[in-house]
Motif scaffolding. Sequence first.
Motif, PDB file in Angstrom:
ATOM      1  N   ILE A   1     -72.599  10.155  29.987  1.00  0.00           N
ATOM      2  CA  ILE A   1     -71.492  10.554  30.877  1.00  0.00           C
ATOM      3  C   ILE A   1     -70.837  11.691  30.133  1.00  0.00           C
ATOM      4  CG2 ILE A   1     -69.270   9.987  31.914  1.00  0.00           C
ATOM      5  CD1 ILE A   1     -70.269   7.028  32.537  1.00  0.00           C
ATOM      6  N   GLN A   2     -70.540  11.366  28.754  1.00  0.00           N
ATOM      7  CA  GLN A   2     -69.745  12.379  28.108  1.00  0.00           C
ATOM      8  C   GLN A   2     -70.544  13.621  28.011  1.00  0.00           C
ATOM      9  OE1 GLN A   2     -68.355  11.207  24.140  1.00  0.00           O
ATOM     10  NE2 GLN A   2     -69.126  13.202  23.313  1.00  0.00           N
TER      11      GLN A   2
ATOM     12  N   LEU B   1     -75.460  12.012  36.622  1.00  0.00           N
ATOM     13  CA  LEU B   1     -74.108  11.474  36.343  1.00  0.00           C
ATOM     14  C   LEU B   1     -73.989  10.147  37.041  1.00  0.00           C
ATOM     15  CD1 LEU B   1     -71.434  11.968  34.781  1.00  0.00           C
ATOM     16  CD2 LEU B   1     -70.969  13.466  36.507  1.00  0.00           C
ATOM     17  N   GLN B   2     -74.328  10.136  38.383  1.00  0.00           N
ATOM     18  CA  GLN B   2     -73.910   9.065  39.197  1.00  0.00           C
ATOM     19  C   GLN B   2     -74.706   7.764  38.664  1.00  0.00           C
ATOM     20  OE1 GLN B   2     -71.839   8.730  41.492  1.00  0.00           O
ATOM     21  NE2 GLN B   2     -72.228   6.575  41.671  1.00  0.00           N
TER      22      GLN B   2
ATOM     23  N   LYS C   1     -73.065   6.661  35.634  1.00  0.00           N
ATOM     24  CA  LYS C   1     -71.666   5.831  35.861  1.00  0.00           C
ATOM     25  C   LYS C   1     -72.120   4.458  36.431  1.00  0.00           C
ATOM     26  CE  LYS C   1     -68.896   9.842  36.886  1.00  0.00           C
ATOM     27  NZ  LYS C   1     -67.964  10.460  37.880  1.00  0.00           N
TER      28      LYS C   1
ATOM     29  N   ALA D   1     -73.057  14.968  30.077  1.00  0.00           N
ATOM     30  CA  ALA D   1     -73.155  15.310  31.458  1.00  0.00           C
ATOM     31  C   ALA D   1     -71.737  15.928  31.762  1.00  0.00           C
ATOM     32  CB  ALA D   1     -73.587  14.351  32.588  1.00  0.00           C
ATOM     33  N   THR D   2     -70.643  15.289  31.482  1.00  0.00           N
ATOM     34  CA  THR D   2     -69.330  15.819  31.909  1.00  0.00           C
ATOM     35  C   THR D   2     -69.079  17.232  31.209  1.00  0.00           C
ATOM     36  OG1 THR D   2     -68.535  13.672  32.692  1.00  0.00           O
ATOM     37  CG2 THR D   2     -66.987  15.320  32.450  1.00  0.00           C
ATOM     38  N   LYS D   3     -69.267  16.994  30.040  1.00  0.00           N
ATOM     39  CA  LYS D   3     -68.976  18.384  29.392  1.00  0.00           C
ATOM     40  C   LYS D   3     -69.582  19.585  29.769  1.00  0.00           C
ATOM     41  CE  LYS D   3     -67.863  17.838  24.894  1.00  0.00           C
ATOM     42  NZ  LYS D   3     -68.102  17.340  23.490  1.00  0.00           N
ATOM     43  N   LYS D   4     -71.039  19.492  30.282  1.00  0.00           N
ATOM     44  CA  LYS D   4     -71.686  20.759  30.591  1.00  0.00           C
ATOM     45  C   LYS D   4     -71.087  21.031  31.985  1.00  0.00           C
ATOM     46  CE  LYS D   4     -75.066  23.412  31.068  1.00  0.00           C
ATOM     47  NZ  LYS D   4     -75.536  24.427  30.241  1.00  0.00           N
ATOM     48  N   ARG D   5     -71.003  20.090  32.789  1.00  0.00           N
ATOM     49  CA  ARG D   5     -70.193  20.483  34.190  1.00  0.00           C
ATOM     50  C   ARG D   5     -68.989  21.300  34.270  1.00  0.00           C
ATOM     51  NH1 ARG D   5     -74.017  16.683  34.465  1.00  0.00           N
ATOM     52  NH2 ARG D   5     -75.221  16.239  36.259  1.00  0.00           N
ATOM     53  N   SER D   6     -68.179  20.448  32.953  1.00  0.00           N
ATOM     54  CA  SER D   6     -66.806  21.359  33.206  1.00  0.00           C
ATOM     55  C   SER D   6     -66.921  22.816  32.323  1.00  0.00           C
ATOM     56  CB  SER D   6     -65.862  20.354  32.103  1.00  0.00           C
ATOM     57  OG  SER D   6     -66.171  20.334  30.945  1.00  0.00           O
TER      58      SER D   6
END
Length: 145
Positions: free
Chosen positions: A131-132, A94-95, A98, A134-139
């Motif tokens: 990002i979308q 993710l980093q 970004k 990776a963020t979806k999985k983390r949330s």
Amino acid sequence: MLPEAIELVIVTPEKQLLRGKTIEVQMPGENGYLGILPGHAPLVTELGIGELSYHDTSGKESAHIAIIRGFAEVLPDRVTVLAETAERAEEIDLQRAKEALARAEKRLAANDPNIDWDRANIALQRALIRIQVATKKRSALVSGS
């Protein structure tokens, strides 16, 4: 008689990312998203940059995969995705994504007349979809899904 499931196969030049039974696939076509169900009419389509998701045979949404261009062959009982790049959410740094987004935005904002606009735009789209996903999985992990 219609098949009850679809075999989903996702491959890149480096590896086979996935092979499994599904009941629904959503994938990024070049001109918008495609929804595929068992028994779909045969087609070959170009893929764009976007998120591929699917539901396993229990109906549970199984994964989100960042797809960066390629082709897909759809048959009534099988979907084969040949992607330039395909990454599961847990494989995405993710980093790093970004940082790539920041570089792409800076490049596009510079208004340099010598910039390769297509390449810069693709870099921006790629960073955004990574990002979308990776963020979806983390949330989902945080909410307990």
